[in-house]
Design a protein around this motif. Structure first.
Motif, PDB file in Angstrom:
ATOM      1  N   TRP A 493       0.810  -1.373  -0.099  1.00  0.00           N
ATOM      2  CA  TRP A 493      -0.021   0.092   0.054  1.00  0.00           C
ATOM      3  C   TRP A 493       0.817   1.032  -0.062  1.00  0.00           C
ATOM      4  O   TRP A 493       1.793   1.268   0.732  1.00  0.00           O
ATOM      5  CB  TRP A 493      -0.939   0.006   1.069  1.00  0.00           C
ATOM      6  N   VAL A 494       0.477   2.226  -0.707  1.00  0.00           N
ATOM      7  CA  VAL A 494       1.306   3.420  -0.817  1.00  0.00           C
ATOM      8  C   VAL A 494       0.619   4.195   0.356  1.00  0.00           C
ATOM      9  O   VAL A 494      -0.628   4.525   0.117  1.00  0.00           O
ATOM     10  CB  VAL A 494       1.093   4.185  -2.067  1.00  0.00           C
ATOM     11  N   GLN A 495       1.318   4.679   1.240  1.00  0.00           N
ATOM     12  CA  GLN A 495       0.460   5.719   2.334  1.00  0.00           C
ATOM     13  C   GLN A 495       0.761   6.987   1.835  1.00  0.00           C
ATOM     14  O   GLN A 495       1.861   7.692   1.632  1.00  0.00           O
ATOM     15  CB  GLN A 495       1.567   5.519   3.644  1.00  0.00           C
ATOM     16  N   HIS A 496      -0.324   7.865   1.584  1.00  0.00           N
ATOM     17  CA  HIS A 496      -0.074   9.151   1.354  1.00  0.00           C
ATOM     18  C   HIS A 496      -0.597  10.008   2.641  1.00  0.00           C
ATOM     19  O   HIS A 496      -1.226   9.650   3.224  1.00  0.00           O
ATOM     20  CB  HIS A 496      -1.298   9.696   0.175  1.00  0.00           C
ATOM     21  N   ASP A 497       0.433  10.869   2.656  1.00  0.00           N
ATOM     22  CA  ASP A 497       0.480  11.776   4.008  1.00  0.00           C
ATOM     23  C   ASP A 497      -0.904  12.452   4.131  1.00  0.00           C
ATOM     24  O   ASP A 497      -1.418  12.815   3.145  1.00  0.00           O
ATOM     25  CB  ASP A 497       1.477  12.688   4.077  1.00  0.00           C
ATOM     26  N   GLU A 502      -8.974   8.004   2.891  1.00  0.00           N
ATOM     27  CA  GLU A 502      -9.007   7.563   1.419  1.00  0.00           C
ATOM     28  C   GLU A 502      -8.123   6.041   1.335  1.00  0.00           C
ATOM     29  O   GLU A 502      -8.819   5.172   0.521  1.00  0.00           O
ATOM     30  CB  GLU A 502      -8.216   8.634   0.413  1.00  0.00           C
ATOM     31  N   ALA A 503      -7.053   6.125   2.127  1.00  0.00           N
ATOM     32  CA  ALA A 503      -6.222   4.796   1.812  1.00  0.00           C
ATOM     33  C   ALA A 503      -7.204   3.719   2.519  1.00  0.00           C
ATOM     34  O   ALA A 503      -7.182   2.525   1.873  1.00  0.00           O
ATOM     35  CB  ALA A 503      -4.988   5.004   2.840  1.00  0.00           C
ATOM     36  N   GLU A 504      -7.957   3.993   3.793  1.00  0.00           N
ATOM     37  CA  GLU A 504      -8.659   2.833   4.468  1.00  0.00           C
ATOM     38  C   GLU A 504      -9.621   2.293   3.054  1.00  0.00           C
ATOM     39  O   GLU A 504      -9.964   1.246   3.123  1.00  0.00           O
ATOM     40  CB  GLU A 504      -9.327   3.532   5.467  1.00  0.00           C
ATOM     41  N   SER A 505     -10.530   3.502   2.701  1.00  0.00           N
ATOM     42  CA  SER A 505     -11.533   2.867   1.691  1.00  0.00           C
ATOM     43  C   SER A 505     -10.896   2.344   0.603  1.00  0.00           C
ATOM     44  O   SER A 505     -11.715   1.535   0.051  1.00  0.00           O
ATOM     45  CB  SER A 505     -12.509   4.166   1.215  1.00  0.00           C
TER      46      SER A 505
END
Length: 670
Positions: A493-497, A502-505
């Motif tokens: 997963w790419v973590q966007h700061d 959004e990452a969770e969804s």
């Protein structure tokens, strides 16, 4: 010579120091003479003396690669094997993979033409499974042997054995100063007839050669009071250096990826407030989970009007030389693996480094001109540090090691000639686990075919067992994909700061009730069908295209191994498995249980987990789907202790009854 150099040619600075100017150049003849005369040569030289890049070339020029023989150079770390091979290929003006190549797990860049081969020590051990005398090699150089990684230690013991059968083989052990004598004694104690003094000198077997690297003086500065938060303190120190000291790049030692990412973010935020005309900072990460391309940025020359700030784990301590470093900031800690045989838990804990490490770190500052090392601890703390780090073999889960030694024909592991013998308790625990996995029998011999195949797969024993059990659960194709996904270093997963939501969804799109392993399978399937062609799909789903492409190549390697054992992989059903076989998810979870039964936990009412013995409280890692979800019994892939909590990662729900079904020996019903 002089006529063809007209002054009108424009000058551009050389990317590399000419080899003739490296400290090792003066020692070329005495090195070649010693290697010719003595079976074992111990080379002591600071990182940067040129030993890793130049020695293999000297040996090649001196004819050690005649008769189709090759020179092998082992590295404890994958990063070093790849970067050094690339560098030497440049210097020998050949394509990487031709005369010079490298081989690391799941990636082989060599050909029939390769004469100089860089590889991880673990990979050379795997070659010994097929060719027990390593007969293709005329010279084997074990680089950075003082790091005492698991594989290095085993390799030294194996090479000592091979030497008895192959007197013409030449060994070169490269080491930091402190440990050279220890290696000398280890190889010299074969000499039965020689006197004790003779052995101390190396007898007829070994000699030490010292290449004093050109070291410029390094000023060492300590804090007067301990730092409360060394990450914050290191960032403050950067800006102090930036505003008060001369030009020169900065290298910071922190303990792991999370700290490095935090520090880089803090640096970027503060750097944005610098005056636009002032010299800018260029922060770059360096740790093992980065892709090779990302690691290469660190070695690029610093752009005009900038100062490079490299934020690294202890990977930069010995394995790789980065030019232009003048300032080192040392947090005084490193993440160290320690295995507790009572709980069966391997922890990765930030631990104070040894004096040897601290010296090694400081030395990185004195390579190109006088430098400074800022230690984020007090002088009193330094005095209390241990002299050297405990060798990995004395603090690790030894199941993979025991399995490997047995596959190499060393059945009596305890009698093996270890440089430092492991504690008996670790060996006993390893044998217990291998026995319960079915890899060894009642006599502690490897079982045929299971034990031998597990050893040959080269993944850790629990995962090897899962792969080899998969055909009987009719889910080999899926398990291959899962195994490839959990073998990745770093996250898919790419973590966007900023935007956690959004990452969770995005994650939820792939998530399944059963847990992380099945979710990985969904991600992999989706990538194969949609994302492989276009990296745009990965970007939209916040997935790491590079990691997933690597998973594809790891999977095809594992598949090749299994096909060698005559196991057929049926790929036809896997893409539509949900319609074909409603029980598939359960089969996969049962299959995972056959290997990971020793990694079992039961969920408590408060949402934490407890190990079966009830002795240890575990927390689902925030990256896991089981973070804040309900389950009863679970198996997990790995366990890590950070700070005061123990986390489990890659978690899948299972049924308690399966434990008794697949590991009756391990779980006696009470």
């Amino acid at each position: 010579m002089a006529d063809d150099l007209s002054l009108s040619t424009t000058f551009i600075p050389s990317l590399y120091k000419p080899a003739a100017l490296l400290p090792i150049a003066r020692h070329r003849d005495s090195l070649l003479y010693t290697i010719e005369t003595f079976p074992v040569t111990i080379v002591v030289g600071q990182t940067g003396s040129g030993k890793t890049t130049q020695l293999p070339q000297y040996l090649d020029q001196a004819g050690w690669t005649g008769d189709g023989k090759i020179i092998g150079v082992t590295q404890p770390r994958r990063v070093a094997a790849t970067t050094v091979a690339r560098r030497v290929a440049d210097e020998m003006r050949c394509q990487l993979g031709e005369d010079v190549g490298y081989s690391i797990r799941f990636e082989d860049v060599t050909s029939a033409a390769t004469r100089v081969k860089f590889l991880t020590d673990g990979l050379l051990l795997r070659e010994a499974l097929v060719d027990p005398l390593l007969s293709r090699y005329s010279v084997i150089m074990v680089d950075e042997a003082h790091e005492r990684s698991l594989s290095t230690d085993i390799l030294l013991g194996i090479l000592k054995k091979i030497r008895k059968k192959r007197p013409e083989l030449r060994l070169i052990i490269s080491s930091a100063t402190l440990q050279a004598e220890e290696f000398l004694r280890f190889f010299a104690d074969d000499e039965t007839q020689s006197t004790k003094e003779d052995k101390e000198m190396g007898g007829d077997v070994a000699r030490i050669i010292s290449l004093e690297g050109r070291m410029y003086p390094v000023d060492i500065l300590y804090l007067d009071t301990p730092a409360e938060d060394y990450v914050e303190r290191s960032v403050k120190t950067i800006f102090d250096i930036h505003s008060q000291e001369d030009d020169g790049d900065i290298l910071i030692f922190l303990t792991g990826r999370e700290e490095i990412e935090t520090a880089i973010q803090m640096i970027s935020e503060r750097a944005a407030m610098l005056h636009p005309k002032a010299k800018q900072l260029l922060p770059l990460p360096l740790y093992a989970g980065l892709s090779t391309d990302q690691q290469m940025y660190v070695f690029e020359p610093t752009p005009e009007n900038m100062r490079k700030v490299i934020v690294s784990t202890n990977i930069a301590e010995a394995s790789v030389t980065i030019d232009g470093i003048v300032y080192v900031i040392d947090c005084g800690f490193a993440k160290i693996r320690a295995y507790n045989p009572q709980t069966g838990v391997e922890t990765l804990t930030a631990t104070p480094i040894s004096k040897a490490s601290a010296t090694q770190r400081a030395g990185r500052a004195g390579r190109t001109k006088p430098g400074k090392c800022f230690r984020l601890y007090t002088q009193q703390s330094y005095e209390m540090l241990p002299q050297v780090t405990v060798p990995e073999i004395q603090r690790s889960n030894l199941a993979p090691v025991v399995m490997q030694l047995k596959a190499l024909g060393i059945d009596n592991v305890v009698r093996f000639d270890f440089l430092s013998p492991p504690p008996a308790e670790l060996v006993i625990r390893a044998l217990e686990l291998l026995f319960s996995l079915g890899a060894v029998d009642d006599y502690a011999k490897l079982t045929k075919p299971l034990g031998f195949r597990m050893a040959e797969l080269g993944v850790e024993p629990m995962m090897a067992k899962v792969l080899l059990s998969a055909p009987s659960f009719h889910c080999l194709s899926e398990i291959l994909s899962i195994a490839a996904m959990v073998s990745l270093q770093g996250s898919v997963w790419v973590q966007h700061d900023g935007d956690r939501g959004e990452a969770e969804s995005k994650k939820r799109k792939f998530a399944v009730e059963e847990g992380d392993h099945m979710t990985y399978l969904n991600v992999y399937q989706a990538f194969i069908t949609k994302g492989k062609k276009e990296s745009k799909w990965c970007r939209e789903n916040l997935l790491n295209f590079k990691s997933l492409s690597r998973a594809v190549s790891i999977r095809s390697q594992l598949k090749r191994y299994l096909e060698r054992f005559g196991m057929q992989v049926d790929e036809s059903l896997s893409n539509q498995y949900s319609q074909v076989d409603a029980n598939k998810p359960e089969k996969i979870r049962r299959c995972l249980t056959t290997g990971y039964f020793a990694h079992v936990a039961k969920m408590q009412p408060d949402g934490t987990f407890k190990t079966v013995s009830g002795g240890l409280t575990l927390h689902a890692h925030p990256s896991s789907l089981m973070f804040n979800r309900k389950a009863d019994w679970v198996v997990f892939h790995e366990i890590l202790e950070t700070g005061d909590k123990v986390f489990i990662r890659d978690i899948t729900k299972i049924e308690k009854s399966w434990l008794l079904e697949y590991a009756p020996e391990y779980y006696r019903v009470t």
